[in-house]
Design an enzyme around this catalytic site. Sequence first.
Site, mmCIF file in Angstrom:
data_model
loop_
_atom_site.group_PDB
_atom_site.id
_atom_site.type_symbol
_atom_site.label_atom_id
_atom_site.label_comp_id
_atom_site.label_asym_id
_atom_site.label_seq_id
_atom_site.Cartn_x
_atom_site.Cartn_y
_atom_site.Cartn_z
ATOM 1 N N ASN A 111 -2.028 8.403 5.286
ATOM 2 C CA ASN A 111 -3.138 7.694 4.412
ATOM 3 C C ASN A 111 -2.702 7.893 3.035
ATOM 4 O O ASN A 111 -3.704 7.849 2.072
ATOM 5 C CB ASN A 111 -4.505 8.577 4.741
ATOM 6 C CG ASN A 111 -5.651 7.714 4.375
ATOM 7 O OD1 ASN A 111 -5.598 6.395 4.557
ATOM 8 N ND2 ASN A 111 -6.579 8.268 3.843
ATOM 9 N N LYS A 164 -3.257 0.539 16.781
ATOM 10 C CA LYS A 164 -4.625 0.362 15.961
ATOM 11 C C LYS A 164 -4.748 -1.062 15.712
ATOM 12 O O LYS A 164 -3.915 -1.933 15.382
ATOM 13 C CB LYS A 164 -4.724 0.901 14.599
ATOM 14 C CG LYS A 164 -4.700 2.424 14.715
ATOM 15 C CD LYS A 164 -5.731 3.143 13.564
ATOM 16 C CE LYS A 164 -5.056 3.049 12.220
ATOM 17 N NZ LYS A 164 -5.819 3.750 11.172
ATOM 18 N N LYS A 176 6.767 6.059 10.992
ATOM 19 C CA LYS A 176 5.561 5.565 11.503
ATOM 20 C C LYS A 176 5.663 6.034 13.127
ATOM 21 O O LYS A 176 4.587 6.670 13.424
ATOM 22 C CB LYS A 176 5.330 4.314 11.395
ATOM 23 C CG LYS A 176 3.871 3.900 11.881
ATOM 24 C CD LYS A 176 2.912 3.152 11.215
ATOM 25 C CE LYS A 176 1.406 3.262 11.902
ATOM 26 N NZ LYS A 176 0.565 2.238 11.330
ATOM 27 N N HIS A 220 -7.809 2.086 -1.347
ATOM 28 C CA HIS A 220 -9.073 1.473 -0.523
ATOM 29 C C HIS A 220 -10.106 1.263 -1.343
ATOM 30 O O HIS A 220 -10.952 0.293 -1.064
ATOM 31 C CB HIS A 220 -9.460 2.129 0.748
ATOM 32 C CG HIS A 220 -8.625 1.918 1.946
ATOM 33 N ND1 HIS A 220 -8.249 3.042 2.887
ATOM 34 C CD2 HIS A 220 -7.721 1.038 2.333
ATOM 35 C CE1 HIS A 220 -7.714 2.599 3.819
ATOM 36 N NE2 HIS A 220 -7.294 1.248 3.514
ATOM 37 N N ARG A 225 -1.572 11.956 11.787
ATOM 38 C CA ARG A 225 -1.407 10.530 11.545
ATOM 39 C C ARG A 225 -2.233 10.337 10.186
ATOM 40 O O ARG A 225 -2.165 9.268 9.534
ATOM 41 C CB ARG A 225 -2.348 9.601 12.528
ATOM 42 C CG ARG A 225 -1.876 8.187 12.383
ATOM 43 C CD ARG A 225 -2.325 7.389 13.763
ATOM 44 N NE ARG A 225 -2.351 6.081 13.374
ATOM 45 C CZ ARG A 225 -2.195 5.071 13.974
ATOM 46 N NH1 ARG A 225 -1.978 5.508 15.539
ATOM 47 N NH2 ARG A 225 -1.994 3.755 13.987
ATOM 48 N N GLU A 234 4.216 0.397 1.523
ATOM 49 C CA GLU A 234 4.493 1.305 2.686
ATOM 50 C C GLU A 234 5.582 1.974 3.082
ATOM 51 O O GLU A 234 5.968 2.822 3.498
ATOM 52 C CB GLU A 234 3.934 0.396 4.111
ATOM 53 C CG GLU A 234 2.528 -0.050 3.975
ATOM 54 C CD GLU A 234 1.357 0.955 3.651
ATOM 55 O OE1 GLU A 234 1.539 2.231 3.913
ATOM 56 O OE2 GLU A 234 0.316 0.582 3.178
HETATM 57 N N1 NAD Z 1 -3.432 -1.789 12.486
HETATM 58 C C1 NAD Z 1 -2.799 -1.052 11.565
HETATM 59 O O1 NAD Z 1 -2.477 -0.116 11.640
HETATM 60 C C2 NAD Z 1 -2.688 -1.646 10.105
HETATM 61 C C3 NAD Z 1 -1.873 -1.090 9.268
HETATM 62 C C4 NAD Z 1 -1.717 -1.602 7.881
HETATM 63 C C5 NAD Z 1 -2.157 -2.906 7.639
HETATM 64 N N2 NAD Z 1 -2.986 -3.618 8.710
HETATM 65 C C6 NAD Z 1 -3.811 -4.618 8.556
HETATM 66 O O2 NAD Z 1 -2.592 -5.729 8.122
HETATM 67 C C7 NAD Z 1 -3.157 -6.673 7.238
HETATM 68 C C8 NAD Z 1 -2.399 -7.255 6.326
HETATM 69 O O3 NAD Z 1 -1.085 -7.950 6.942
HETATM 70 P P1 NAD Z 1 -0.175 -8.500 6.128
HETATM 71 O O4 NAD Z 1 0.063 -8.044 4.739
HETATM 72 O O5 NAD Z 1 1.077 -8.797 6.853
HETATM 73 O O6 NAD Z 1 -0.829 -9.948 5.470
HETATM 74 P P2 NAD Z 1 -1.255 -11.288 6.591
HETATM 75 O O7 NAD Z 1 -1.034 -11.212 8.027
HETATM 76 O O8 NAD Z 1 -2.517 -11.570 5.894
HETATM 77 O O9 NAD Z 1 -0.161 -12.198 5.929
HETATM 78 C C9 NAD Z 1 0.062 -12.582 4.785
HETATM 79 C C10 NAD Z 1 0.250 -13.957 4.514
HETATM 80 O O10 NAD Z 1 1.660 -14.205 4.778
HETATM 81 C C11 NAD Z 1 1.891 -15.199 5.492
HETATM 82 N N3 NAD Z 1 3.096 -15.066 6.292
HETATM 83 C C12 NAD Z 1 3.418 -14.239 7.329
HETATM 84 N N4 NAD Z 1 4.642 -13.897 7.762
HETATM 85 C C13 NAD Z 1 5.270 -15.085 7.125
HETATM 86 C C14 NAD Z 1 6.583 -15.530 6.999
HETATM 87 N N5 NAD Z 1 7.545 -14.831 7.697
HETATM 88 N N6 NAD Z 1 6.768 -16.553 6.505
HETATM 89 C C15 NAD Z 1 5.939 -17.207 5.690
HETATM 90 N N7 NAD Z 1 4.643 -16.898 5.447
HETATM 91 C C16 NAD Z 1 4.203 -15.619 6.416
HETATM 92 C C17 NAD Z 1 0.683 -15.252 6.560
HETATM 93 O O11 NAD Z 1 0.555 -16.675 7.121
HETATM 94 C C18 NAD Z 1 -0.181 -15.034 5.593
HETATM 95 O O12 NAD Z 1 -0.816 -15.894 4.772
HETATM 96 C C19 NAD Z 1 -4.544 -6.115 6.902
HETATM 97 O O13 NAD Z 1 -5.778 -6.815 7.546
HETATM 98 C C20 NAD Z 1 -4.480 -4.730 7.403
HETATM 99 O O14 NAD Z 1 -5.895 -4.319 7.459
HETATM 100 C C21 NAD Z 1 -3.285 -3.169 9.795
#
Ligand code: NAD
Length: 361
Positions: free
Chosen positions: A246, A144, A228, A253, A242, A186
Amino acid sequence: MTVTDAVTTIRVEGPTPYDVLVGAGVVDRLADGLGEAQTCAVVHADTLAQLAEPAAAAARAAGCRVVSLAMPAGEVGKSLDAVSSLWDALAEAGITRTDAVVAVGGGATTDVVGFAAATWLRGVRVVHVPTTLLAMVDAAVGGKTGINTTAGKNLVGAFHPPAAVLVDLGLLATLPAAEWVNGMAEVVKAGFIADPAILELVESDPDAARRPDGAHARELIERSIRMKASVVSADLKEAGPREMLNYGHTLGHAIERVERYTMPHGHAVSIGMVFAAALAHAAGRLDADTAARHRRVLELVGLPTSYTGASWSQLRSAMRVDKKARGDRLRFVVLDALARPSILDDPDEQLLEEAFAAVTT
Ligand SMILES: NC(=O)c1ccc[n+]([C@@H]2O[C@H](COP(=O)([O-])OP(=O)(O)OC[C@H]3O[C@@H](n4cnc5c(N)ncnc54)[C@H](O)[C@@H]3O)[C@@H](O)[C@H]2O)c1
């Protein structure tokens, strides 16, 4: 090679099968996912340029011409403006149908770069190199992709499975503790809906479960990815099973929405899981001990389990616009028992309020 240096391969089936490789240094295996690519755009969150260097080096070693591109990190990068800039950059880099894009960053980055790859030339190869726990166990696996618009989060997107996902455990060294805990929501979810061994690992050593360098970190990550992978292998496009992913997300949400996305996703999902467990118990589906275990395990990893922000009626309205709702009826993933998820459709208002009371105390 020691056991901890070994590479674990987790297969994701579907119309275009791919592997998720897990291990320290697996980014060196990037060539496996690049196919015939001659040019490779390595796109990273702007704050993570250093973490993208090994991916760029691996692409060069595979014989690719490498173009490094930076995206705004986090949710601000999941915008149409950012995608538009990325399309321009891919054009300038000369990325053709047989070339590749590599996304290095958290879930926001893999989502937006995945979407750009899905739409550029109607779809080019993308390899994800997730750098947060959440992206490793969730966002980067499953195909996704998406961006946010003024109407809401993730309303525009595409299913575009990656060619490979490289879960390089070495990239977690710089991850802030709060981001690790956020992703643990998660992981715990995977434990409740499918793999109780995850819960046992957390309960046996809670301190370790709160840190990326904890003794069981790799096992927690691999078990969550396997869960997953097995769900999305059977249902890429959310036509059926899938939906169980949720779990905790319907109320979660809604909380995120009413809190205007100031609450971390994992915190909202954690509260949502406690709610879903209380709801299942109130509906006579789930035993009291398993319901209570939710609160206990989530608190052990440092996640919140109660909420005193918006009122029930505000949250109820926010839930009505949930993608999983059907018309005016609310629909929840609940548990009939540990690792036995099912659907509770259109529950009585009284049950909902009883369950909500359980998270406001
Ligand atoms: N496509 C899907 O199936 C799916 C599933 C769940 C979540 N998501 C999406 O994922 C996003 C959230 O992802 P997230 O929680 O990873 O947040 P993010 O990508 O915003 O990262 C969070 C913060 O951590 C920092 N960061 C990342 N890796 C790092 C590292 N190794 N060292 C230091 N800093 C680091 C990033 O720069 C950012 O500031 C949301 O937009 C959500 O909608 C998508």
